[in-house]
Design an enzyme around this catalytic site. Sequence first.
Site, PDB file in Angstrom:
ATOM      1  N   TRP A   7      -5.737   1.777 -11.106  1.00 32.84           N
ATOM      2  CA  TRP A   7      -5.949   3.221 -11.072  1.00 32.84           C
ATOM      3  C   TRP A   7      -5.812   3.752 -12.498  1.00 32.84           C
ATOM      4  O   TRP A   7      -4.833   3.458 -13.177  1.00 32.84           O
ATOM      5  CB  TRP A   7      -4.896   3.841 -10.168  1.00 32.84           C
ATOM      6  CG  TRP A   7      -4.954   5.319 -10.006  1.00 32.84           C
ATOM      7  CD1 TRP A   7      -6.066   6.081  -9.756  1.00 32.84           C
ATOM      8  CD2 TRP A   7      -3.855   6.218 -10.054  1.00 32.84           C
ATOM      9  NE1 TRP A   7      -5.702   7.407  -9.645  1.00 32.84           N
ATOM     10  CE2 TRP A   7      -4.349   7.517  -9.812  1.00 32.84           C
ATOM     11  CE3 TRP A   7      -2.479   6.067 -10.255  1.00 32.84           C
ATOM     12  CZ2 TRP A   7      -3.527   8.650  -9.780  1.00 32.84           C
ATOM     13  CZ3 TRP A   7      -1.668   7.189 -10.224  1.00 32.84           C
ATOM     14  CH2 TRP A   7      -2.185   8.470  -9.991  1.00 32.84           C
ATOM     15  N   ASP A  51       3.202   0.105  -6.127  1.00 36.94           N
ATOM     16  CA  ASP A  51       2.610   1.429  -5.920  1.00 36.94           C
ATOM     17  C   ASP A  51       2.062   1.422  -4.501  1.00 36.94           C
ATOM     18  O   ASP A  51       1.120   0.681  -4.187  1.00 36.94           O
ATOM     19  CB  ASP A  51       1.483   1.670  -6.945  1.00 36.94           C
ATOM     20  CG  ASP A  51       0.901   3.067  -6.852  1.00 36.94           C
ATOM     21  OD1 ASP A  51       0.100   3.439  -7.732  1.00 36.94           O
ATOM     22  OD2 ASP A  51       1.231   3.804  -5.893  1.00 36.94           O
ATOM     23  N   LYS A  57      -2.438  10.510   1.211  1.00 37.86           N
ATOM     24  CA  LYS A  57      -3.525  10.024   2.056  1.00 37.86           C
ATOM     25  C   LYS A  57      -3.100   9.842   3.506  1.00 37.86           C
ATOM     26  O   LYS A  57      -3.785  10.278   4.417  1.00 37.86           O
ATOM     27  CB  LYS A  57      -4.062   8.686   1.528  1.00 37.86           C
ATOM     28  CG  LYS A  57      -4.946   8.830   0.311  1.00 37.86           C
ATOM     29  CD  LYS A  57      -4.146   8.971  -0.969  1.00 37.86           C
ATOM     30  CE  LYS A  57      -5.029   8.889  -2.189  1.00 37.86           C
ATOM     31  NZ  LYS A  57      -4.239   9.081  -3.417  1.00 37.86           N
TER      32      LYS A  57
END
Lengths: 477, 446
Positions: free
Chosen positions: A205, A286, A322
């Site tokens: 990311w 993560d 999310k």
Amino acid sequence: MAAMMASTAATTAALGCVASGQEVGRQVCTTQKMYNGLRVATAFPGQKKIEESAFASIKIRSKAIVTMAVATDVSRFEGVSMAPADPILGVSEAFKRDNSDMKLNLGVGAYRTEELQPYVLEVVKKAEKKMLEAGENKEYLPIEGLAAFNKATAELLLGADNPVIKQQRVATVQGLSGTGSLRLGAAFIQRYFPGVKVLISSPTWGNHKNILNDAGVPWSEYRYFDPKTVGLDFEGMIADIKDAPNGSIILLHGCAHNPTGIDPTPEQWEKIADVCQEKDHMPFFDVAYQGFASGSLDDDASSVRRFVARGIELFVAQSYSKNLGLYAERIGAINVVVSSPEVATKVKSQLKRLARPMYSNPPVHGARIVANVVGDPTMFDEWRAEMQAMAGRIKTVRQRLYDELSTKDKSSKDWSFVLKQIGMFSFTGLNKAQSDNMTDKWHVYMTKDGRISLAGLNLAKCAFLADAIIDSFYNVQ
Amino acid sequence: MSGSTPERRMATMAAHLRDGEETAKEGLIVPWPTAGVAAASVFEHIQQAPEDPILGVTVAFNKDPSPMKVNLGVGAYRTEEGKPLVLNVVRQAEERLLADRTQNKEYQPITGVAQFNKLSAQLILGANSVAIKENRVTTVQALSGTGALRVGAEFLAKHYGKPVIYVPVPTWGNHNKIFPLGGVPVKPYHYYDPKTRGLDYQGMIDDLRAAPVGAVVLLHACAHNPTGVDPTEEQWEGIRKVIRSKQQLPFFDCAYQGFASGSLDTDAHAVRSFVADGGECLIAQSYAKNMGLYGERIGALSIVCRSAAVASRVDSQLKLVIRPMYSSPPAHGALIAASILGDRDLFADWTVELKAMADRIISMRHQLYDTLKARGTPGDWTHILKQIGMFTFTGLNPEQVQFMTREYHIYMTLDGRISMAGLSTKTIPHLADAINATVLGLQGQS
């Protein structure tokens, strides 16, 4: 106005200029001078003659021409350059500006319904209604966040019966979603493991690098994506992790790797854990998609739990953006699993010390929503169902896209990576030029690394997308 | 879970014990740090951090079982009944938000809710602000005052050479942590005069004159924290002149607009006078107190620039500071605040509720003063009336404060600051007793 003129004159007198007696006509001369290391830009429009000043001995570093302004000084921020748009968030901005009928936003990873609308989970609406009726106050949370949230989030991640939880060996601090939690973790690493490098996957990311840079933590990359197989370069990954100095920190995506969608298999996870233990590395997970990747909260947490079960000390950043659709509420957590409860207490106290000068204490709204949902068995079940529906829709769309690609592409190219990859994103293997073609010719908005967000795709547009991908892949180099 | 895991762990440990045979011979066994079997931790070197001096007061207060305890620590408003207050306009705004079917929870832009930013700038600078009309102001939503200060600090550290910030003595404790961690070292300027319990104006002016050209200067826009001592309008004018003559960069911390005097415009006067001279400044705003939105973390950072072009570039660079810190700010508080600021009726109702809070605090000041006078407590207590805003700087020293906490269960910060918002008609007599006993050096009642 008089005050402004007076202060300009005073400034002029105080700062002096280029050289005594120099004519400055309409062309404005901007001089930059160094005062105690501070750059101060001044302009002297309309000054016919500049007096020598006490500061004339200061060396002039550079000159720049500035458009004529009314008798005011030039900004001290004149030298600030225009920053480029964020590569990920900038995509949505560009999408909004596009007036074409047939456009597709596969940029940012925010879930969309089959109608390509944003989605607020029913269970979230319920929780907010409940909160409003309860009429709770808006007092400051403690620096470490909402206690009920912290308890719930650690249990969700590790399992309520996990020995490390029972033994109170987890330091949990509420953070500003995944980014904020990563930043707290990075700040902690910078202070308590100075000089230790964080290894990040190639690719990862984009914001990981920015977070580490701004926190002052050095990083390097380990091989991850293999463009030849559009899969995991496992050998490269292991080699690079082995190569790193002992006691390095390894940033791992718990599930649904962003941007590739490629996750290690359980056997590969075991091997990664082996190497981490051999090398005394500290994993930093993560976890932004727990429950969102496979539909199962427990399955998606298995990689983290695997490492924890071996007694490895590690960091985990969580996000509820999310899986609970709470993007805008910025709710997540940084967890540090350590070897004793005493150490956990100390670590937590130091995380607080880093949070206080950043934002004092975290926002309450998102934390309360999570605590309400997780704390109520009915709501928790409803959440599980909605999460499975979201994960299910993405799997359905992956299948359709794969079918379309396989049908339309007459060559023998293997598009099965679309099915093998997991989570919101797919790494198409398209390069920058090809990605540009997707946008310029087909109005398909995606990031330049070839990443598409399946969450922004619906069944109706799969055929169109397949056409775009095939065209870009074969007709653009 | 693999059954071989314990074996694997044992094998790893055994291997290291073998490797460590040298040390074993010397009688030392060093366990592998990540072995997790009652072994040392890689975090072993970490010390327990002390509680935050301000927020730690509430932590200590909560632990105290005494029914007489009073919390005058953190600056959070309390009603006469000692309860936290959620403003009516806030509840209304929340109800509207929940009922609004067009709302969703998508990521906000990096700089936050645009409508909030616009209205927030107008609130502090005035609806007719020339700077706003000329597009010279860039505003980003921030995590309350702290977040605005931190983003401002990091921006300056990146784009303002090697900045140094001058802060008043004393100042809010967190300032001295935010700026250095953000990359801006801190230096002091004289502010509070303990002899007069007022402003050391000449000391302040002298220090600003002596500070370097271009230095950043932290100014409390109104209701100075912790002292409650604000410059007069004339003094602000003198301060402005010195700062402008030295091309220094003001950084306003504005956490109490409307809360200090009860008037939003009055409390904005200092900021507006600086902006009116065409100069640049930074402004950190917080809605924690004046809208009671403490836990929602809603504030804003505005940077007033010389030109629209600069403001636009500055805006783009602020995004680069924010993105690696938390990506984008939380929406809830911003939507509530924007609703209130943007709706004429809600705004009007808000000003009434705001004035009521400010008035209650002023009345507490009078009551405390009167009670101390009635007790005949030695000393001049007029500073309680002269100081403004949520806090009073009592002038008590740390030993006296600790005495009050120990003997009277009065919770406050060691610098002698008390939050007037935490007082009520019922608790004032108890506080007066405590101050009285402290000043007289009496042994307290346990």
